[in-house]
Write a protein that holds these residues in place. Sequence first.
Motif, mmCIF file in Angstrom:
data_model
loop_
_atom_site.group_PDB
_atom_site.id
_atom_site.type_symbol
_atom_site.label_atom_id
_atom_site.label_comp_id
_atom_site.label_asym_id
_atom_site.label_seq_id
_atom_site.Cartn_x
_atom_site.Cartn_y
_atom_site.Cartn_z
ATOM 1 N N SER A 41 -6.370 1.441 -11.826
ATOM 2 C CA SER A 41 -6.900 0.526 -10.817
ATOM 3 C C SER A 41 -8.402 0.398 -11.029
ATOM 4 C CB SER A 41 -6.683 1.097 -9.417
ATOM 5 O OG SER A 41 -5.347 1.030 -9.048
ATOM 6 N N ALA A 42 -9.013 -0.472 -10.248
ATOM 7 C CA ALA A 42 -10.478 -0.547 -10.197
ATOM 8 C C ALA A 42 -10.996 0.655 -9.409
ATOM 9 C CB ALA A 42 -10.880 -1.838 -9.498
ATOM 10 N N PHE A 138 -2.806 -4.531 -12.371
ATOM 11 C CA PHE A 138 -3.057 -5.588 -11.369
ATOM 12 C C PHE A 138 -3.224 -6.982 -11.963
ATOM 13 C CE2 PHE A 138 -6.787 -7.094 -8.485
ATOM 14 C CZ PHE A 138 -5.983 -7.586 -7.474
ATOM 15 N N ARG A 152 -2.627 -7.442 -3.741
ATOM 16 C CA ARG A 152 -3.307 -6.174 -3.514
ATOM 17 C C ARG A 152 -2.340 -4.995 -3.699
ATOM 18 N NH1 ARG A 152 -8.405 -6.353 -1.440
ATOM 19 N NH2 ARG A 152 -8.455 -4.369 -2.530
ATOM 20 N N GLY A 153 -2.869 -3.976 -4.330
ATOM 21 C CA GLY A 153 -2.028 -2.809 -4.634
ATOM 22 C C GLY A 153 -1.177 -3.014 -5.881
ATOM 23 N N SER A 155 -1.437 -2.664 -9.052
ATOM 24 C CA SER A 155 -1.386 -1.767 -10.216
ATOM 25 C C SER A 155 -0.122 -0.910 -10.203
ATOM 26 C CB SER A 155 -2.607 -0.846 -10.246
ATOM 27 O OG SER A 155 -3.764 -1.609 -10.408
ATOM 28 N N ASP A 156 0.390 -0.635 -9.004
ATOM 29 C CA ASP A 156 1.660 0.112 -8.928
ATOM 30 C C ASP A 156 2.748 -0.673 -9.655
ATOM 31 O OD1 ASP A 156 0.477 1.989 -7.206
ATOM 32 O OD2 ASP A 156 1.009 0.824 -5.423
HETATM 33 N N1 ASP Z 1 -7.520 -2.850 -7.403
HETATM 34 C C1 ASP Z 1 -6.427 -3.603 -6.810
HETATM 35 C C2 ASP Z 1 -6.485 -3.485 -5.288
HETATM 36 O O1 ASP Z 1 -7.358 -2.823 -4.769
HETATM 37 C C3 ASP Z 1 -5.095 -3.222 -7.350
HETATM 38 C C4 ASP Z 1 -4.699 -1.775 -7.128
HETATM 39 O O2 ASP Z 1 -5.543 -0.910 -6.892
HETATM 40 O O3 ASP Z 1 -3.506 -1.490 -7.194
HETATM 41 O O4 ASP Z 1 -5.690 -4.080 -4.619
#
Ligand code: ASP
Length: 412
Positions: A41-42, A138, A152-153, A155-156
């Motif tokens: 992720s970032a 992501f 959002r999220g 990367s999972d």
């Molecule tokens: N960096 C992205 C987010 O904050 C993706 C992730 O972290 O999964 O949503």
Amino acid sequence: MSRLVMKFGGTSVANLDRIRRVAKRVGVEVARGHEVIVIVSAMSGKTNELVGWVTDAAGPFYDAREYDAVVSSGENVTAGLLALVLQENGIDARSWQGWQVPVMTTSAHSSARIEDIPTDNFDARFAEGMKVAVVAGFQGISPEGRITTLGRGGSDTTAVAFAAAFGAERCDIYTDVDGVYTTDPRITSKARKLDRIAFEEMLELASLGAKVLQTRSVELAMRYKVRLRVLSSFEEMGDNAGTLVCAEEDIMESNVVAGVAFSRDEAKMTLVSVADRPGVSAAIFGPLSEAAVNVDMIVQNIAEDGRTDMTFSLPVDQVARAQKAMEEAKAAGVINFHDLIADTGVSKVSVVGIGMRSHTGVAARMFKALSDEGINIRVITTSEIKISVLIDRKYMELAVQALHDAFGLESA
Ligand code: ASP
Ligand code: ADP
Ligand code: MG
């Protein structure tokens, strides 16, 4: 040689020290003989900052293609940094951005879905001796050749998609908690870590607000039978640590209710006095869907004199869009209502469990627990394995705690 996918979330790569720690953890798996695909992720907070820059630059109605170009950049930094640190540790590692793999997605900017991940590129590199491929999570590339992001999220979801594509032995999701809990451990210290949770339950919990895994990642894991594990990147953990998300058959015993989820920032809109005749729902929810409003719960009141009230819930940040769509539909003569009331101060709280299929009384127990705390329920919806209620936001934490107690989730 066996393949492993390891995903590290924002807090796990928040600075160089933590990235070094991640590199060590990856090194352990390499030493065990795995070929490793790492999804990063970032750095925590980075994506929010990038989103803020986009809205500062272009207001709320920005060009989604450029949004994706900007917000995908956070992951590029951590992927490159981790590859560098791994190389410093003497490990043959290389980083990839989504488009380089390429992670092929749909064109739905800011919420694209992964369609394909070709494996030949990495297969060839692993065959040449590469030990670790670090991939920016992501993100992907659309058929038009533009950068996309997965929501959002996301990367999972990148991680599970790679695990499925490469037939990985396991997909380990490293995060800032040591597994999936009966509810968000930030809300109550009584939350208990689950050793195992069924795909269906995890899917409901995620879609009802538990952000520990992105919903789409659970869907993919379920479809492709990926062994999905959630564990802490901050604690030394054994091989059976964390939570395994698995098929229902692999769980020996479980509570009727597995967990409590919540979604804090919900809103409720009521169209007062709409005509009660065939086609009215379509006339309301058609324009909302065209305006990309995610309507969740829907309640229609009993009609009186051929008119009724229609109430629905939606994410709070979509209220302006929904209001605009309804006013436009009214002006165009598609629908007719006397008033439009928006309540932006509600939250959704849900209990989830596959045991509900065979046990009755869960709803009654839930409503009693809420009423004992003096919490008024605004809207209710149910499905086979969940019950959700909409309540005033100020009671959200209290409701989660009361339900956690009422269903005895503290103890197995
Ligand atoms: N960096 C992205 C987010 O904050 C993706 C992730 O972290 O999964 O949503
Ligand atoms: P990452 O940056 O590693 O992807 P997230 O912040 O997306 O991490 O997800 C982890 C967070 O999910 C935890 O810190 C926790 O507050 C929250 N969370 C919500 N519900 C749950 C739950 N049922 N079990 C564990 N964590 C949960
Ligand atoms: Mg996350």
